[in-house]
Motif scaffolding. Structure first.
Motif, mmCIF file in Angstrom:
data_model
loop_
_atom_site.group_PDB
_atom_site.id
_atom_site.type_symbol
_atom_site.label_atom_id
_atom_site.label_comp_id
_atom_site.label_asym_id
_atom_site.label_seq_id
_atom_site.Cartn_x
_atom_site.Cartn_y
_atom_site.Cartn_z
ATOM 1 N N PRO A 1 0.829 -1.219 0.000
ATOM 2 C CA PRO A 1 0.000 0.000 0.000
ATOM 3 C C PRO A 1 0.859 1.263 0.000
ATOM 4 O O PRO A 1 1.026 1.942 1.025
ATOM 5 N N ALA A 2 1.418 1.604 -1.150
ATOM 6 C CA ALA A 2 2.404 2.688 -1.244
ATOM 7 C C ALA A 2 1.755 4.062 -1.093
ATOM 8 O O ALA A 2 0.635 4.312 -1.563
ATOM 9 N N LEU A 3 2.505 4.957 -0.442
ATOM 10 C CA LEU A 3 2.124 6.357 -0.295
ATOM 11 C C LEU A 3 3.179 7.199 -0.999
ATOM 12 O O LEU A 3 4.378 7.010 -0.791
ATOM 13 N N SER B 1 -1.094 4.560 -3.813
ATOM 14 C CA SER B 1 -0.790 3.740 -4.991
ATOM 15 C C SER B 1 -0.612 2.281 -4.573
ATOM 16 O O SER B 1 0.516 1.806 -4.415
ATOM 17 N N PRO B 2 -1.697 1.556 -4.390
ATOM 18 C CA PRO B 2 -1.579 0.169 -3.937
ATOM 19 C C PRO B 2 -1.123 -0.771 -5.046
ATOM 20 O O PRO B 2 -1.525 -0.636 -6.202
ATOM 21 N N SER C 1 -2.993 3.713 -9.050
ATOM 22 C CA SER C 1 -2.839 4.991 -8.371
ATOM 23 C C SER C 1 -4.230 5.592 -8.248
ATOM 24 O O SER C 1 -4.871 5.903 -9.255
ATOM 25 N N TYR C 2 -4.699 5.724 -7.006
ATOM 26 C CA TYR C 2 -6.067 6.181 -6.775
ATOM 27 C C TYR C 2 -6.188 7.696 -6.669
ATOM 28 O O TYR C 2 -7.274 8.240 -6.749
ATOM 29 N N ASP D 1 -9.967 8.576 -14.133
ATOM 30 C CA ASP D 1 -8.711 9.296 -13.997
ATOM 31 C C ASP D 1 -7.688 8.545 -13.155
ATOM 32 O O ASP D 1 -6.541 8.989 -13.019
ATOM 33 N N GLN D 2 -8.069 7.421 -12.574
ATOM 34 C CA GLN D 2 -7.133 6.602 -11.819
ATOM 35 C C GLN D 2 -6.310 5.741 -12.764
ATOM 36 O O GLN D 2 -6.690 5.517 -13.914
ATOM 37 N N GLN D 3 -5.164 5.257 -12.279
ATOM 38 C CA GLN D 3 -4.372 4.295 -13.031
ATOM 39 C C GLN D 3 -4.660 2.897 -12.482
ATOM 40 O O GLN D 3 -4.592 2.679 -11.272
ATOM 41 N N GLN D 4 -4.979 1.965 -13.383
ATOM 42 C CA GLN D 4 -5.306 0.602 -12.991
ATOM 43 C C GLN D 4 -4.692 -0.350 -14.024
ATOM 44 O O GLN D 4 -5.007 -0.275 -15.212
ATOM 45 N N GLN D 5 -3.805 -1.233 -13.567
ATOM 46 C CA GLN D 5 -3.158 -2.190 -14.462
ATOM 47 C C GLN D 5 -3.169 -3.584 -13.843
ATOM 48 O O GLN D 5 -2.941 -3.738 -12.635
ATOM 49 N N PHE D 6 -3.397 -4.592 -14.687
ATOM 50 C CA PHE D 6 -3.355 -5.994 -14.267
ATOM 51 C C PHE D 6 -2.314 -6.723 -15.115
ATOM 52 O O PHE D 6 -2.336 -6.639 -16.345
ATOM 53 N N PHE D 7 -1.406 -7.431 -14.436
ATOM 54 C CA PHE D 7 -0.312 -8.135 -15.107
ATOM 55 C C PHE D 7 -0.359 -9.627 -14.799
ATOM 56 O O PHE D 7 0.092 -10.056 -13.736
ATOM 57 N N PRO D 8 -0.911 -10.468 -15.685
ATOM 58 C CA PRO D 8 -0.630 -11.909 -15.548
ATOM 59 C C PRO D 8 0.881 -12.094 -15.688
ATOM 60 O O PRO D 8 1.504 -11.501 -16.581
#
Length: 279
Positions: A168-170, A186-187, A208-209, A220-227
């Protein structure tokens, strides 16, 4: 007094100092395309150096200059990460970020330094816990915020063949438009499964919320999924490969990433003298 009792106050003092600093710091943008990794709690062993190459290629990303930042589409990002083990609970990492633009050649982007401490195994906590601080500079052509600070708590757990990690990055910007956001959240997270002793498959999540004072709208958030896959061929080597899909308009749509790392251990004291002496 044993070493566990001696080291415990030092570690707790470092953790407390970071928490206090966050409380008074009103944020760094999300983890970008230079270093795409969910951290485990382990630190590099003393007298050991870990050298990693992060190679990330954006297949489909931004195609125009946005807020003075070069487009990411078809850009190759190469990052050198060197981490030195300090003790059984501390390490220091150093990054050199570079970018190969489709029409602009190979360019230096910036450098970061990353000290990290962890809770030693001899404390016997039910989960692994460590704390990473990453501070550094990146050129304005590659980031709207040039001086940034990331504080990344790391919590992980191995349950049989399953592995779980949550970061859970800040983030805080020290110079640039992000200063006005204050602290941002930025979790990152990872879930993986050991299919064999040498092959692990999983799913990584990066986001990044926005500001802690009020998250951005979903678009406007960043959301990525990596298999992703990890190959466990040797304790000295690290290999991670993944293909990431961005699910919001603010995220690069398709990225391929690869991390290759090698540990180097250095002899010391009597062992080093024996190794250096003629046979």
């Amino acid at each position: 007094m044993n070493m566990a009792r001696k080291s415990r106050p030092a570690i707790l003092a470092l953790l407390a100092a970071v928490v206090v600093a966050l409380g008074f710091s009103p944020s760094l943008v999300a983890q970008d395309n230079y270093e795409i990794q969910v951290y485990g709690y382990d630190t590099v062993a003393p007298r050991t150096t870990m050298v990693e190459i992060h190679s990330n290629f954006t297949i489909e990303g931004s195609k125009t200059v946005q807020d003075g930042v070069l487009p990411s589409n078809h850009a190759e990002h190469e990052t050198l990460e060197i981490t030195q083990g300090i003790s059984d609970w501390a390490e220091v990492g150093f990054y050199v970020f570079t970018s190969i633009q489709p029409d602009g050649g190979w360019q230096w982007v910036g450098d970061h330094i990353r000290p990290r401490v962890r809770v030693p195994e001899k404390w016997h906590w039910p989960v692994g816990v460590s704390l990473s601080n990453e501070i550094g500079y990146q050129r304005r052509a590659f980031s709207p915020d040039t001086w940034t600070w990331e504080i990344r708590p790391i919590i992980d757990k191995k349950i049989g063949p399953w592995y779980l990690s949550f970061n859970p990055a800040l983030d805080r910007s020290w110079h640039g438009p992000g200063v006005n956001q204050g602290v941002t959240f930025s979790p990152n997270a990872k879930v993986s499964y050991d299919f064999t002793k040498k092959f692990t498959g999983g799913l990584e999540y990066y986001a990044s919320y926005g500001s802690l004072s009020g998250f951005d709208a979903l678009k406007d958030q960043q959301q990525q999924f990596f298999p992703s896959i990890d190959l466990n061929v040797s304790p000295q080597w690290e290999f991670n490969f993944g293909v990431g899909v961005g699910t919001t308009r603010s995220t690069d749509h398709l990225i391929v990433k690869c991390i290759i790392g090698r540990r180097f251990s250095w002899p010391h004291g009597r062992a080093a003298k024996l190794k250096a002496s003629p046979q």
